[in-house]
Design a protein around this motif. Structure first.
Motif, PDB file in Angstrom:
ATOM      1  N   TYR A 186      -5.611 -55.156  27.230  1.00  0.00           N
ATOM      2  CA  TYR A 186      -5.798 -53.904  26.504  1.00  0.00           C
ATOM      3  C   TYR A 186      -5.767 -52.685  27.424  1.00  0.00           C
ATOM      4  CZ  TYR A 186      -7.110 -56.594  22.364  1.00  0.00           C
ATOM      5  OH  TYR A 186      -7.102 -57.439  21.282  1.00  0.00           O
ATOM      6  N   ILE A 187      -6.239 -52.853  28.640  1.00  0.00           N
ATOM      7  CA  ILE A 187      -6.372 -51.704  29.533  1.00  0.00           C
ATOM      8  C   ILE A 187      -5.097 -51.395  30.306  1.00  0.00           C
ATOM      9  CG2 ILE A 187      -7.503 -50.937  31.664  1.00  0.00           C
ATOM     10  CD1 ILE A 187     -10.118 -51.950  30.593  1.00  0.00           C
ATOM     11  N   GLU A 188      -4.426 -52.409  30.833  1.00  0.00           N
ATOM     12  CA  GLU A 188      -3.296 -52.152  31.730  1.00  0.00           C
ATOM     13  C   GLU A 188      -2.173 -51.334  31.091  1.00  0.00           C
ATOM     14  OE1 GLU A 188      -2.118 -55.832  33.582  1.00  0.00           O
ATOM     15  OE2 GLU A 188      -3.423 -55.387  35.317  1.00  0.00           O
ATOM     16  N   PRO A 189      -1.822 -51.554  29.811  1.00  0.00           N
ATOM     17  CA  PRO A 189      -0.759 -50.724  29.229  1.00  0.00           C
ATOM     18  C   PRO A 189      -1.121 -49.237  29.183  1.00  0.00           C
ATOM     19  CG  PRO A 189      -1.059 -52.713  27.940  1.00  0.00           C
ATOM     20  CD  PRO A 189      -2.200 -52.659  28.912  1.00  0.00           C
ATOM     21  N   LEU A 190      -2.403 -48.927  29.115  1.00  0.00           N
ATOM     22  CA  LEU A 190      -2.824 -47.525  29.055  1.00  0.00           C
ATOM     23  C   LEU A 190      -2.606 -46.812  30.383  1.00  0.00           C
ATOM     24  CD1 LEU A 190      -6.199 -47.955  27.102  1.00  0.00           C
ATOM     25  CD2 LEU A 190      -3.951 -47.359  26.169  1.00  0.00           C
ATOM     26  N   LEU A 213     -14.305 -56.105  38.010  1.00  0.00           N
ATOM     27  CA  LEU A 213     -14.486 -54.929  38.865  1.00  0.00           C
ATOM     28  C   LEU A 213     -13.175 -54.521  39.534  1.00  0.00           C
ATOM     29  CD1 LEU A 213     -17.925 -55.912  40.371  1.00  0.00           C
ATOM     30  CD2 LEU A 213     -17.499 -54.140  38.674  1.00  0.00           C
ATOM     31  N   ARG A 214     -12.347 -55.499  39.867  1.00  0.00           N
ATOM     32  CA  ARG A 214     -11.028 -55.163  40.430  1.00  0.00           C
ATOM     33  C   ARG A 214     -10.154 -54.474  39.380  1.00  0.00           C
ATOM     34  NH1 ARG A 214     -11.929 -59.794  43.860  1.00  0.00           N
ATOM     35  NH2 ARG A 214     -11.335 -61.265  42.204  1.00  0.00           N
ATOM     36  N   LEU A 215     -10.298 -54.883  38.117  1.00  0.00           N
ATOM     37  CA  LEU A 215      -9.589 -54.196  37.034  1.00  0.00           C
ATOM     38  C   LEU A 215     -10.045 -52.752  36.933  1.00  0.00           C
ATOM     39  CD1 LEU A 215      -7.721 -54.162  34.544  1.00  0.00           C
ATOM     40  CD2 LEU A 215      -9.647 -55.075  33.202  1.00  0.00           C
ATOM     41  N   PHE A 216     -11.350 -52.522  37.047  1.00  0.00           N
ATOM     42  CA  PHE A 216     -11.882 -51.151  37.040  1.00  0.00           C
ATOM     43  C   PHE A 216     -11.271 -50.339  38.186  1.00  0.00           C
ATOM     44  CE2 PHE A 216     -16.232 -52.263  34.888  1.00  0.00           C
ATOM     45  CZ  PHE A 216     -15.548 -52.612  33.737  1.00  0.00           C
TER      46      PHE A 216
END
Length: 435
Positions: free
Chosen positions: A205-209, A242-245
């Motif tokens: 959900y986050i990466e495309p943004l 946390l790495r995604l953040f």
């Protein structure tokens, strides 16, 4: 405590848990009756680490997660209690529960009608676009929480009724909507609780943004820091999360972690401090918010203690909300006059660094309305109000007035002062007289 696996408790565990609060059989039956209408879910961390069982059922954390026998009208509780006692068929019990749910305004502020965005003529499910610059997205896999708050205004998402659910797993549709709406600069992932999702799903959900240039901030609305801080410390995917953040921040986006804390005790465990340090270390900003809830946090000292503790943990106090006009509002609501006095007293007792907080604020149909004060103007006692956010941006920041009413608990309880209508209502149309 830090390495224990997550263990959830649902309605099937309720009767056994209630025995720890020393409720007798009849009292437990009434609570179970309420739980047929309003959702119940908690976990071992909340039960074993946060609740003071020696003070239950008056303990604030107990009241935060366990249904109360008087949260619904007496006649409804009596009817449901009788059905449980008589072992009524599940279909009949569900039908009665659904009837009661429809009387509780399950979707306040026009969530199902007024906020639904469209691409062309087609509605986009699982999204809300209430304010020009902000879109809310409800990930399908995030439509539960580590534990449910008894006051939650999104309770209807958790009762298993498909007609009341509001969610989507189509991130491509969200991206398509954002590309044709360049005015949107902020996306709020909400639910439920997005942090109930594991890192592989959250990443989808986050990466495309991160590829959408106009997006300046990504917000995550969550209660996980209070109800399961292990999510950021010892869960198997804590480090990956946390790495995604960090990737969000590296992409030039502000990552706002919108943490819900309802009582100071939720901030006391050392595990919360560790989790907060790791989240902030990944580049996120933690902003805190909660509603003012009768019997749980309706005292100035609770709020001032919360804000000070949040500050020491590197968090930014953000909002004190007014309990919304849904679910058991009559049970939990604090009148606006009292809410303002509680806020003012708490606000006046903390340093300027805590005074980033705003409130008391109502997330009403026309927007977020803040109670700025109570004043005597031209011989009339009034509430002084302003919009923090509004469907109509022209209303933001402009003061307006309502007649003082010591019993008013929501915007719709108020009447305009010094005018015939509120600014968000507009002048009523004059009706033509028939010839």
């Amino acid at each position: 405590m830090g390495t224990r696996r997550f263990t959830a408790y649902s309605a099937k565990h309720l009767d056994e848990l209630l025995k720890r609060a020393r409720l007798d059989e009849e009292e437990r039956l009434k609570v179970r009756a309420v739980a047929t209408v309003l959702p119940f879910r908690t976990n071992a961390y909340v039960v074993d680490e946060l609740i003071d069982w020696s003070a239950a059922p008056d303990d604030p954390i107990y009241r935060l997660v366990f249904p109360q026998a008087d949260m619904l009208p007496t006649t409804d509780v009596a009817r449901l209690t009788g059905m449980l006692r008589d072992d009524a068929p599940k279909a009949e019990l569900l039908a009665e529960a659904n009837r009661i749910r429809q009387t509780l305004n399950p979707h306040p502020a026009g969530q199902m009608e007024l906020n639904v965005p469209r691409i062309g003529r087609e509605p986009v499910p699982g999204m809300q676009h209430k304010y020009p610059e902000t879109v809310l997205f409800f990930p399908k896999q995030g439509q539960t929480c580590h534990a449910y708050c008894t006051y939650c205004f999104r309770w209807a998402q958790f009762v298993g009724d498909a007609d009341l659910k509001f969610a989507s797993d189509d991130i491509d549709q969200l991206v398509a909507y954002l590309r044709v709406h360049p005015e949107v600069t902020s996306v709020l992932l909400t639910g439920g609780d997005p942090m109930i999702m594991g890192e592989p799903v959250l990443k989808r959900y986050i990466e495309p943004l991160l590829e959408i240039e106009q997006i300046e901030s990504i917000r995550i609305g969550t209660k996980s820091l209070a109800y399961w801080p292990q999510r950021f410390v010892s869960d198997p995917d804590a480090d990956d999360t946390l790495r995604l953040f960090e990737r969000v921040v590296a992409a030039g986006k502000n990552l706002a972690f919108m943490a819900h804390f309802s009582h100071t005790r939720e901030l006391e465990p050392e595990l919360v401090a560790t989790a907060a340090e790791r989240i902030i270390g990944a580049g996120a900003v933690i902003r805190t918010q909660a509603p003012l809830i009768r019997t749980i946090n309706d005292a100035p000292g609770v709020w001032s203690d919360m804000w000070r503790r949040q500050l020491t943990l590197g968090m930014i106090p953000y909002y004190m909300f007014v309990e919304r006009d849904t679910g058991p509002q009559d049970y939990f609501a604090v009148p606006l006059a009292d809410a303002y006095q509680i806020f003012r007293e708490a606000y006046s007792s903390v340093s300027g660094l805590c005074r980033t907080v705003r409130g008391p604020s109502m997330s009403a149909t026309p927007g977020k309305v803040c109670v700025d004060g109570i004043a005597d103007i031209a011989g009339q006692r009034v509430f002084v109000l302003h919009f923090i956010q509004a469907r109509d941006p022209e209303l933001v920041g402009k003061p307006f007035f309502a007649q003082y009413d010591p019993k008013a608990a929501w915007l719709t309880d108020l009447k305009p002062a010094f005018a015939d209508w509120f600014p968000f209502e507009g002048a009523p149309r004059k009706t033509r007289l028939s010839a």
